[in-house]
Write an enzyme that holds these catalytic residues in place. Structure first.
Site, PDB file in Angstrom:
ATOM      1  N   SER A  20       0.840  -1.201   0.000  1.00 18.23           N
ATOM      2  CA  SER A  20       0.000   0.000   0.000  1.00 18.23           C
ATOM      3  C   SER A  20       0.877   1.254   0.000  1.00 18.23           C
ATOM      4  CB  SER A  20      -0.963  -0.041   1.188  1.00 18.23           C
ATOM      5  OG  SER A  20      -1.899   1.010   1.125  1.00 18.23           O
ATOM      6  N   HIS A  42      -8.077   1.120  -1.213  1.00 17.46           N
ATOM      7  CA  HIS A  42      -7.921   0.188  -2.336  1.00 17.46           C
ATOM      8  C   HIS A  42      -9.267  -0.364  -2.795  1.00 17.46           C
ATOM      9  CE1 HIS A  42      -3.694   0.638  -1.681  1.00 17.46           C
ATOM     10  NE2 HIS A  42      -3.841   0.279  -0.426  1.00 17.46           N
TER      11      HIS A  42
END
Length: 305
Positions: free
Chosen positions: A86, A190
């Site tokens: 991430s 996400h």
């Protein structure tokens, strides 16, 4: 072959930056970064409580700063590959020379603000599923309207969606899942909930002048090695609304012949996954400066090899 990795949001804990600021020159570097991005990183990394550093706009710059600072303390690592989970991909971009430190911190500050704004539109969150069959879990999540936002491998998937959807998941776990653990994040990262942040980040990225990676840069979009700085940045922009495929990154590490993985501060999460998914690969997490000597010794072994 050594792989240097950087953790994502949720790895932060109150005061975790404190011992790192005691290293020579560290406080000055952090102060300069703080001035550049308009955020007092030293304060948040040493004095703020868990709720404050859970704020996306604070947590993300703090994690990237800690990752860069701890990697610098290692000295010349010369890894065979780098990757990040991430927001850790921005840290990895700095490791690879795609972005300089200030550019990386400036980008992550804008990323954190944009994602915090997107998260404020709807109350959302993320929860980790421990155990179970990935295919069964993914299908179950989709039936509940949730997104498998992180497919981490080693039997772990992170679900993301509205608080109501996550509450339903707690009551109706996929077959084989032992536990559902809420994560210390402030939104459904996400996923499509982050779409507004993609446009904001694209505008911020337009000002960058990325260099091509100096080492193999493994993207968590699909586990593929990315050869150009322009594509690295393009993927950094898109990944805020796309799932993280850390499982595919670990498959790539294996294909590359990885024999050791070092996770920068605040390390622990990614080496935990590697221990289960990559048996035989040595792992080390940088949690405090006390871990530096062992990490340097591991790096030296690989340099000699």
């Amino acid at each position: 072959m050594l792989v240097l990795v950087a953790p994502g949001q949720g790895a932060q804990t109150p005061g975790f930056l404190t011992p790192w600021l005691e290293l020579p020159g560290a406080a000055d570097r952090v102060a300069a970064w703080s001035d550049a991005i308009g955020l007092d990183l030293a304060h948040y990394g040493t004095q703020a409580d868990a709720d404050v550093i859970r704020d996306t706009a604070v947590a993300q710059p703090l994690l990237v700063a800690a990752g860069i600072l701890s990697a610098a303390a290692l000295g010349d690592t010369s890894p065979g590959a780098v990757a990040g989970h991430s927001v850790g991909e921005i840290t990895a971009a700095a490791f690879a020379g795609v972005l300089d430190d200030t550019a990386a911190l400036t980008l992550v500050r804008k990323r954190g603000l944009a994602m915090a704004d997107a998260a404020a539109i709807t109350e959302t969150g993320m929860s980790a599923l421990l155990g179970g069959d990935p295919e069964v879990s993914v299908a179950h999540l989709e039936r509940l309207g949730l997104t498998p936002a992180n497919v981490n491998g080693a039997g772990q998937i992170v679900a993301a969606g509205t608080l109501e959807q996550l509450a339903a998941l707690n009551e109706d776990k996929p077959e084989g899942v032992r536990k559902v653990v809420p994560l210390k994040v402030a939104g459904a990262f996400h996923t499509h909930h982050m779409a507004p942040a993609v446009d904001a980040l694209a505008k911020a990225a337009a000002d960058l002048a990325p260099a091509d990676p100096k080492v193999t840069y493994v993207s968590n979009k699909d586990g593929r090695a990315v050869a150009t700085g322009a594509e690295v940045v393009e993927r950094l922009v898109g990944q805020v609304a796309n799932p993280v495929r850390w499982d595919l990154c670990m498959e790539t590490f294996k294909e590359l012949g990885a024999t050791a993985i070092v996770e920068v501060c605040p390390g622990g999460t990614l080496v935990g996954l590697a221990k289960r998914a990559l048996p035989g690969v040595r792992t080390l997490a940088l949690k405090t400066p006390d871990d530096l000597d062992a990490a340097r010794a591991l790096i030296a072994e690989h340099a000699q090899a």
